[in-house]
Scaffold this motif. Structure first.
Motif, short mmCIF file in Angstrom:
data_model
loop_
_atom_site.label_atom_id
_atom_site.label_comp_id
_atom_site.label_asym_id
_atom_site.label_seq_id
_atom_site.Cartn_x
_atom_site.Cartn_y
_atom_site.Cartn_z
N ALA A 61 48.49 -51.69 -41.19
CA ALA A 61 48.38 -50.52 -42.05
C ALA A 61 49.77 -50.15 -42.54
CB ALA A 61 47.77 -49.35 -41.28
N ASP A 62 49.85 -49.63 -43.74
CA ASP A 62 51.15 -49.26 -44.29
C ASP A 62 51.89 -48.27 -43.40
OD1 ASP A 62 50.08 -49.33 -47.78
OD2 ASP A 62 50.76 -50.92 -46.45
N SER A 63 51.14 -47.41 -42.74
CA SER A 63 51.75 -46.35 -41.94
C SER A 63 52.48 -46.88 -40.71
CB SER A 63 50.68 -45.35 -41.50
OG SER A 63 49.66 -46.00 -40.75
N VAL A 64 52.17 -48.11 -40.30
CA VAL A 64 52.81 -48.66 -39.08
C VAL A 64 53.65 -49.89 -39.36
CG1 VAL A 64 50.88 -47.77 -37.73
CG2 VAL A 64 50.92 -50.20 -38.38
N LYS A 65 53.61 -50.37 -40.59
CA LYS A 65 54.34 -51.59 -40.93
C LYS A 65 55.83 -51.40 -40.67
CE LYS A 65 52.26 -53.50 -44.29
NZ LYS A 65 51.74 -53.84 -45.63
N GLY A 66 56.41 -52.38 -40.00
CA GLY A 66 57.83 -52.32 -39.66
C GLY A 66 58.11 -51.63 -38.34
N ARG A 67 57.10 -50.94 -37.79
CA ARG A 67 57.29 -50.26 -36.50
C ARG A 67 56.42 -50.86 -35.41
NH1 ARG A 67 55.72 -45.16 -35.90
NH2 ARG A 67 54.07 -45.26 -37.50
N PHE A 68 55.23 -51.32 -35.76
CA PHE A 68 54.30 -51.90 -34.80
C PHE A 68 54.22 -53.41 -34.97
CE2 PHE A 68 51.29 -47.96 -34.20
CZ PHE A 68 52.41 -47.18 -33.93
N THR A 69 53.97 -54.10 -33.86
CA THR A 69 53.80 -55.55 -33.90
C THR A 69 52.60 -55.93 -33.05
OG1 THR A 69 56.18 -55.90 -34.14
CG2 THR A 69 54.85 -57.79 -33.45
N ILE A 70 51.67 -56.66 -33.65
CA ILE A 70 50.52 -57.16 -32.92
C ILE A 70 50.78 -58.61 -32.54
CG2 ILE A 70 49.29 -57.87 -35.02
CD1 ILE A 70 46.67 -57.05 -33.60
N SER A 71 50.36 -58.98 -31.34
CA SER A 71 50.53 -60.35 -30.88
C SER A 71 49.40 -60.66 -29.91
CB SER A 71 51.89 -60.54 -30.20
OG SER A 71 52.00 -59.71 -29.06
N ARG A 72 49.29 -61.92 -29.55
CA ARG A 72 48.24 -62.30 -28.61
C ARG A 72 48.71 -63.44 -27.73
NH1 ARG A 72 43.19 -63.64 -31.98
NH2 ARG A 72 42.33 -64.31 -29.96
N ASP A 73 48.14 -63.51 -26.54
CA ASP A 73 48.39 -64.59 -25.61
C ASP A 73 47.01 -65.14 -25.25
OD1 ASP A 73 48.89 -66.27 -23.49
OD2 ASP A 73 50.42 -65.00 -22.62
N ASN A 74 46.62 -66.23 -25.88
CA ASN A 74 45.28 -66.77 -25.66
C ASN A 74 45.10 -67.29 -24.24
OD1 ASN A 74 44.45 -66.06 -28.21
ND2 ASN A 74 44.79 -68.09 -29.09
N ALA A 75 46.17 -67.71 -23.61
CA ALA A 75 46.07 -68.18 -22.22
C ALA A 75 45.72 -67.05 -21.28
CB ALA A 75 47.37 -68.83 -21.81
N LYS A 76 46.08 -65.82 -21.67
CA LYS A 76 45.80 -64.65 -20.84
C LYS A 76 44.65 -63.82 -21.38
CE LYS A 76 50.52 -64.17 -19.08
NZ LYS A 76 51.70 -63.26 -18.95
N ASN A 77 44.02 -64.28 -22.46
CA ASN A 77 42.91 -63.53 -23.08
C ASN A 77 43.32 -62.09 -23.40
OD1 ASN A 77 41.44 -65.83 -22.74
ND2 ASN A 77 39.91 -64.95 -21.37
N THR A 78 44.51 -61.93 -23.92
CA THR A 78 45.05 -60.59 -24.13
C THR A 78 45.68 -60.46 -25.51
OG1 THR A 78 45.46 -60.34 -21.75
CG2 THR A 78 46.62 -58.84 -23.22
N VAL A 79 45.47 -59.32 -26.12
CA VAL A 79 46.14 -58.98 -27.37
C VAL A 79 47.00 -57.75 -27.10
CG1 VAL A 79 44.22 -57.55 -28.20
CG2 VAL A 79 45.84 -58.53 -29.84
N TYR A 80 48.15 -57.69 -27.76
CA TYR A 80 49.11 -56.62 -27.52
C TYR A 80 49.40 -55.86 -28.81
CZ TYR A 80 50.03 -59.59 -23.47
OH TYR A 80 49.89 -60.36 -22.34
N LEU A 81 49.84 -54.63 -28.63
CA LEU A 81 50.34 -53.85 -29.75
C LEU A 81 51.64 -53.19 -29.29
CD1 LEU A 81 49.73 -52.92 -32.67
CD2 LEU A 81 48.82 -50.81 -31.67
#
Length: 130
Positions: A61-81
């Protein structure tokens, strides 16, 4: 059935950081795209970020761009923010969600719609104090 469990929320001062996690169980995590949404008191749920199944594509979303980062670790079945430079207006309950219908051609409009997602977590509260 899919279960999504968020964690990592809490109280933080403005300008601070938090990292949210969403652990998934019940399905092969790596084949599904994931998203984060949030809902503040008295407001509608809004899109925050999304990530494709491989992690090669991300949307914000424009409101979080540059401040938030989404990522994932498929080996751990986990997504992060990862949330940095938090502001008062980031205060909300944050939800992770899974979509089983995303394709290679799905774009920002698809990922930013709550109707694209099949499963939702219970939410984790993030409160930013100034």
């Amino acid at each position: 059935q899919v279960q999504l469990v968020e964690s990592g929320g809490g109280l933080v001062q403005a300008g601070g950081s938090l990292r949210l996690s969403c652990a998934a169980s019940g399905r092969t995590f790596s084949i599904y795209s994931m998203g984060w949404f949030r809902q503040a008191p008295g407001k509608e749920r809004e899109f925050v970020a999304a990530i494709s199944r491989s992690g090669s594509s991300t949307y914000y979303a424009d409101s979080v761009k540059g401040r938030f980062t989404i990522s994932r670790d498929n080996a751990k079945n986990t997504v992060y923010l990862q949330m940095n430079s938090l502001k008062d207006e980031d205060t909300a309950v944050y939800y992770c969600a899974l979509t089983s219908t995303a394709s290679l051609y799905s774009g920002p409009a698809y990922y930013s719609s709550g109707r694209s997602y099949d499963y939702w977590g219970q939410g984790t509260q993030v409160t930013v104090s100034s």
